[in-house]
Design a protein around this motif. Structure first.
Motif, PDB file in Angstrom:
ATOM      1  N   SER A   1      -8.190  -4.250   4.436  1.00  0.00           N
ATOM      2  CA  SER A   1      -8.442  -4.467   5.871  1.00  0.00           C
ATOM      3  C   SER A   1      -7.323  -3.884   6.732  1.00  0.00           C
ATOM      4  O   SER A   1      -6.896  -4.489   7.723  1.00  0.00           O
ATOM      5  CB  SER A   1      -8.624  -5.954   6.173  1.00  0.00           C
ATOM      6  OG  SER A   1      -9.769  -6.451   5.527  1.00  0.00           O
ATOM      7  N   ILE A   2      -6.833  -2.714   6.348  1.00  0.00           N
ATOM      8  CA  ILE A   2      -5.849  -2.009   7.160  1.00  0.00           C
ATOM      9  C   ILE A   2      -6.396  -0.631   7.506  1.00  0.00           C
ATOM     10  O   ILE A   2      -7.389  -0.169   6.909  1.00  0.00           O
ATOM     11  CB  ILE A   2      -4.494  -1.872   6.436  1.00  0.00           C
ATOM     12  CG1 ILE A   2      -4.678  -1.152   5.094  1.00  0.00           C
ATOM     13  CG2 ILE A   2      -3.855  -3.235   6.231  1.00  0.00           C
ATOM     14  CD1 ILE A   2      -3.365  -0.925   4.340  1.00  0.00           C
ATOM     15  N   ALA A   3      -5.765   0.029   8.465  1.00  0.00           N
ATOM     16  CA  ALA A   3      -6.267   1.313   8.927  1.00  0.00           C
ATOM     17  C   ALA A   3      -5.116   2.161   9.444  1.00  0.00           C
ATOM     18  O   ALA A   3      -4.051   1.649   9.822  1.00  0.00           O
ATOM     19  CB  ALA A   3      -7.302   1.111  10.036  1.00  0.00           C
TER      20      ALA A   3
ATOM     21  N   LEU B   1     -16.070   7.801   1.263  1.00  0.00           N
ATOM     22  CA  LEU B   1     -14.794   7.493   0.629  1.00  0.00           C
ATOM     23  C   LEU B   1     -13.708   7.226   1.662  1.00  0.00           C
ATOM     24  O   LEU B   1     -12.844   6.370   1.466  1.00  0.00           O
ATOM     25  CB  LEU B   1     -14.369   8.644  -0.295  1.00  0.00           C
ATOM     26  CG  LEU B   1     -15.308   8.939  -1.469  1.00  0.00           C
ATOM     27  CD1 LEU B   1     -14.745  10.058  -2.322  1.00  0.00           C
ATOM     28  CD2 LEU B   1     -15.547   7.689  -2.302  1.00  0.00           C
ATOM     29  N   ARG B   2     -13.752   7.950   2.761  1.00  0.00           N
ATOM     30  CA  ARG B   2     -12.817   7.738   3.870  1.00  0.00           C
ATOM     31  C   ARG B   2     -13.624   7.579   5.150  1.00  0.00           C
ATOM     32  O   ARG B   2     -14.348   8.479   5.546  1.00  0.00           O
ATOM     33  CB  ARG B   2     -11.828   8.889   3.999  1.00  0.00           C
ATOM     34  CG  ARG B   2     -10.693   8.602   4.992  1.00  0.00           C
ATOM     35  CD  ARG B   2      -9.647   9.691   4.962  1.00  0.00           C
ATOM     36  NE  ARG B   2      -8.495   9.318   5.765  1.00  0.00           N
ATOM     37  CZ  ARG B   2      -7.447   8.625   5.334  1.00  0.00           C
ATOM     38  NH1 ARG B   2      -7.423   8.243   4.077  1.00  0.00           N
ATOM     39  NH2 ARG B   2      -6.437   8.329   6.114  1.00  0.00           N
TER      40      ARG B   2
ATOM     41  N   ILE C   1     -10.850   3.962   0.791  1.00  0.00           N
ATOM     42  CA  ILE C   1     -11.433   2.811   0.102  1.00  0.00           C
ATOM     43  C   ILE C   1     -10.411   1.687  -0.080  1.00  0.00           C
ATOM     44  O   ILE C   1     -10.698   0.511   0.179  1.00  0.00           O
ATOM     45  CB  ILE C   1     -12.003   3.248  -1.263  1.00  0.00           C
ATOM     46  CG1 ILE C   1     -13.206   4.164  -1.057  1.00  0.00           C
ATOM     47  CG2 ILE C   1     -12.407   2.040  -2.094  1.00  0.00           C
ATOM     48  CD1 ILE C   1     -13.828   4.656  -2.337  1.00  0.00           C
ATOM     49  N   VAL C   2      -9.195   2.040  -0.493  1.00  0.00           N
ATOM     50  CA  VAL C   2      -8.168   1.020  -0.697  1.00  0.00           C
ATOM     51  C   VAL C   2      -7.812   0.351   0.619  1.00  0.00           C
ATOM     52  O   VAL C   2      -7.655  -0.880   0.693  1.00  0.00           O
ATOM     53  CB  VAL C   2      -6.918   1.643  -1.358  1.00  0.00           C
ATOM     54  CG1 VAL C   2      -5.822   0.605  -1.523  1.00  0.00           C
ATOM     55  CG2 VAL C   2      -7.278   2.248  -2.710  1.00  0.00           C
TER      56      VAL C   2
ATOM     57  N   TYR D   1       0.833  -1.202   0.000  1.00  0.00           N
ATOM     58  CA  TYR D   1       0.000   0.000   0.000  1.00  0.00           C
ATOM     59  C   TYR D   1       0.871   1.257   0.000  1.00  0.00           C
ATOM     60  O   TYR D   1       0.641   2.188  -0.782  1.00  0.00           O
ATOM     61  CB  TYR D   1      -0.924   0.006   1.219  1.00  0.00           C
ATOM     62  CG  TYR D   1      -1.703   1.296   1.358  1.00  0.00           C
ATOM     63  CD1 TYR D   1      -2.826   1.531   0.577  1.00  0.00           C
ATOM     64  CD2 TYR D   1      -1.298   2.287   2.243  1.00  0.00           C
ATOM     65  CE1 TYR D   1      -3.533   2.719   0.678  1.00  0.00           C
ATOM     66  CE2 TYR D   1      -1.988   3.468   2.353  1.00  0.00           C
ATOM     67  CZ  TYR D   1      -3.108   3.686   1.579  1.00  0.00           C
ATOM     68  OH  TYR D   1      -3.793   4.870   1.678  1.00  0.00           O
ATOM     69  N   ARG D   2       1.895   1.293   0.861  1.00  0.00           N
ATOM     70  CA  ARG D   2       2.760   2.473   0.932  1.00  0.00           C
ATOM     71  C   ARG D   2       3.584   2.620  -0.343  1.00  0.00           C
ATOM     72  O   ARG D   2       3.871   3.740  -0.778  1.00  0.00           O
ATOM     73  CB  ARG D   2       3.652   2.380   2.161  1.00  0.00           C
ATOM     74  CG  ARG D   2       2.920   2.593   3.480  1.00  0.00           C
ATOM     75  CD  ARG D   2       3.820   2.238   4.661  1.00  0.00           C
ATOM     76  NE  ARG D   2       5.001   3.081   4.671  1.00  0.00           N
ATOM     77  CZ  ARG D   2       5.096   4.240   5.327  1.00  0.00           C
ATOM     78  NH1 ARG D   2       4.053   4.697   6.004  1.00  0.00           N
ATOM     79  NH2 ARG D   2       6.210   4.935   5.301  1.00  0.00           N
TER      80      ARG D   2
END
Length: 505
Positions: free
Chosen positions: A109-111, A262-263, A103-104, A12-13
């Motif tokens: 399933s991360i936060a 969206l967030r 959304i991504v 993701y990063r």
């Protein structure tokens, strides 16, 4: 036990940071091909590939060298790839653990977890990114440690029922969400369009039908309508995205909220940090029976940004708003005492002076620019008779009420604010009198709290009360503060409110 970020945070990063790398690679590829030809394209591709590998390697190293742990007293964080950094944040200072997911991140399933501390204007620490289950665990654990519960095992035993412990206080219905959007207006848009407005009249004139030379003022009015429409659409879109599926629940000694399309935001408002409740409305909301509720907290206010308070209810039926406010702070039904009637003359004079200044500016502008329309003469004729009406409405919507445990004030017509402050939360009682107020024999008495000493919020203000009433009100607030604080000390006060409120005159 030390823990690491989620492994899913690495791709993701990489993708998140890789956007800038792609733009750089595109310009590098274009420049190299133009200078060196086909060989330059190969060099650019090699450099871009090398930069991509370095980015992936950095993110892997960042993940491996990032560790955090919750101890009984602190949140320990170690980070840094080249320069190592170790931090210890006392748990008692952590006021909120806020969770956000775009959304991504929700698909993975991360936060992102933000740790906010009391009195801090910026986020104290951030974890980017952990699993959503781990984020919720951190939120529960910090709450447990701040409450002084014995061990993690007892908390883990209650985890299965943690969701059911919360009592839902409010859920934003679809109709109310639509109203939130319809009544929202983004004031930033006019500023962003200022450049276009400066040249907007000739641009709009060029698109008008040929052969019809309409006055310049018509083109200006069209520009104003376009800007207003764009501002409304932007404000409505942002409001709907922010408050989609808004829910407010009470879990233990905290208010927890969820909102966003969206967030998605998941945060909390500690009840022991609540300083003020503010019920706001405007003429349109009052006509249809709606209002909003904001909660002011000591120090940081979750999700509040620059406003210093959190929207507990963005928009709902007025009775629902007052019912929820009374569940948080049972203040009852206020019966306000208005300022003396003579202040209506003061307000009328004030509005006429402002109207005269505006008229003078318009008259000067008409002389400089040669405006053909009669604004300087029409404005006072149309608006001057409305000054007494505006003065009466301003007077009518002011007031103060002293309840058994709260002071409640009301101010404003176009944006009316009903502010509720518990007596034990008062930190300073301010008795202020401007030069003009002294001429009319009135004063303003403000009950400041730890969360209101700012330019945004000045606590509960009794505006333009009689001087004798102001002195009595000031003494009464001090007395009731001491009485409320003495009663509160029976079950403890951990907010540092042990001193009597200071008085400024």
């Amino acid at each position: 036990m030390r823990r690491a970020l989620s492994p899913r945070s690495i791709p993701y990063r990489v993708v998140e940071r890789g956007g800038g790398l792609l733009v750089t690679a595109f310009f590098l590829f274009s420049s190299a091909s133009a200078i060196l030809g086909p060989r330059g394209e190969l060099v650019a591709l090699v450099l871009a590939g090398l930069a991509g590998c370095l980015l992936v390697g950095y993110e892997v190293a960042y993940h491996r060298r990032f560790a955090y742990a919750l101890t009984g007293d602190t949140l320990d964080i170690q980070s840094g790839v080249i320069a190592r950094r170790s931090r210890e944040i006392p748990i008692k200072r952590v006021q909120n653990v806020d969770i956000s997911r775009n959304i991504v991140q929700r698909l993975l399933s991360i936060a992102v977890v933000d740790f906010e501390t009391a009195g801090g204007s910026e986020t104290e620490a951030t974890l980017r990114c952990v699993s959503f289950e781990e984020a919720k665990r951190l939120q529960r654990e910090v709450r447990r440690l701040k409450a002084g519960e014995a061990d993690e095992e007892s908390a883990d035993a209650e985890t299965a029922t943690a969701t059911n412990e919360g009592t839902e206080l409010f859920a934003l219905a679809r109709r109310e969400l639509a109203l939130v959007g319809a009544l929202s207006f983004d004031l930033r848009i006019p500023g962003l369009l200022f450049v276009f407005l400066t040249g907007g009249v000739p641009v709009l004139s060029s698109v008008l039908p040929s052969g019809s030379e309409l006055p310049v003022v018509v083109a200006g009015l069209v520009a104003a309508v376009v800007v207003a429409l764009v501002s409304w659409l932007a404000g409505a879109t942002v409001a709907v995205l922010n408050y989609y599926d808004f829910r407010l629940s009470r879990v233990g000694d905290e208010l927890q909220y969820e909102r966003g399309l969206l967030r998605r935001y998941d945060g909390s408002i500690p009840l022991d940090k609540v300083q003020t409740l503010t019920i706001t409305d405007d003429p349109l909301k009052r006509y249809f029976g709606y209002a909003s509720l904001r909660i002011g907290t000591a120090g940081y206010a979750p999700g509040a940004g620059e406003s210093g308070s959190e929207a507990a209810i963005p928009l709902a039926n007025r009775d629902r708003v007052f019912a929820l406010a009374n569940r948080i702070e049972p203040f009852g039904s206020p019966s306000f005492e208005r300022p003396p009637k003579r202040v209506r003359r003061r307000y009328t004079l004030r509005y006429l002076i402002v109207l005269g200044l505006v008229t003078g500016v318009l008259h000067g502008a008409s002389l400089v620019f040669g405006w053909p329309f009669p604004w300087p003469t029409v404005t006072p004729l149309v608006l001057a008779p409305l000054a007494p009406v505006a003065a009466h409405l301003s007077w009518r919507h002011r007031g103060v009420w002293l309840g058994d445990h709260h002071v409640v004030t009301r101010n404003g017509f176009f944006r009316r604010r009903i502010t509720v402050v518990p007596y034990y939360r008062i930190q300073t009682v301010i008795d202020s009198r401007t030069v003009f107020q002294r001429r009319w024999g009135v004063a303003t008495v403000t009950a400041d709290t730890a969360g209101s000493a700012s330019f945004v919020s000045r606590g509960a203000a009794a505006v333009d009360v009689d001087v004798a009433t102001a002195e009595t009100l000031r003494d009464e607030l001090e007395t009731r503060f001491r009485t409320a604080l003495a009663a509160r000390r029976g079950w403890g006060d951990d907010d540092g409110d042990g001193a009597a409120p200071s008085t400024d005159d």
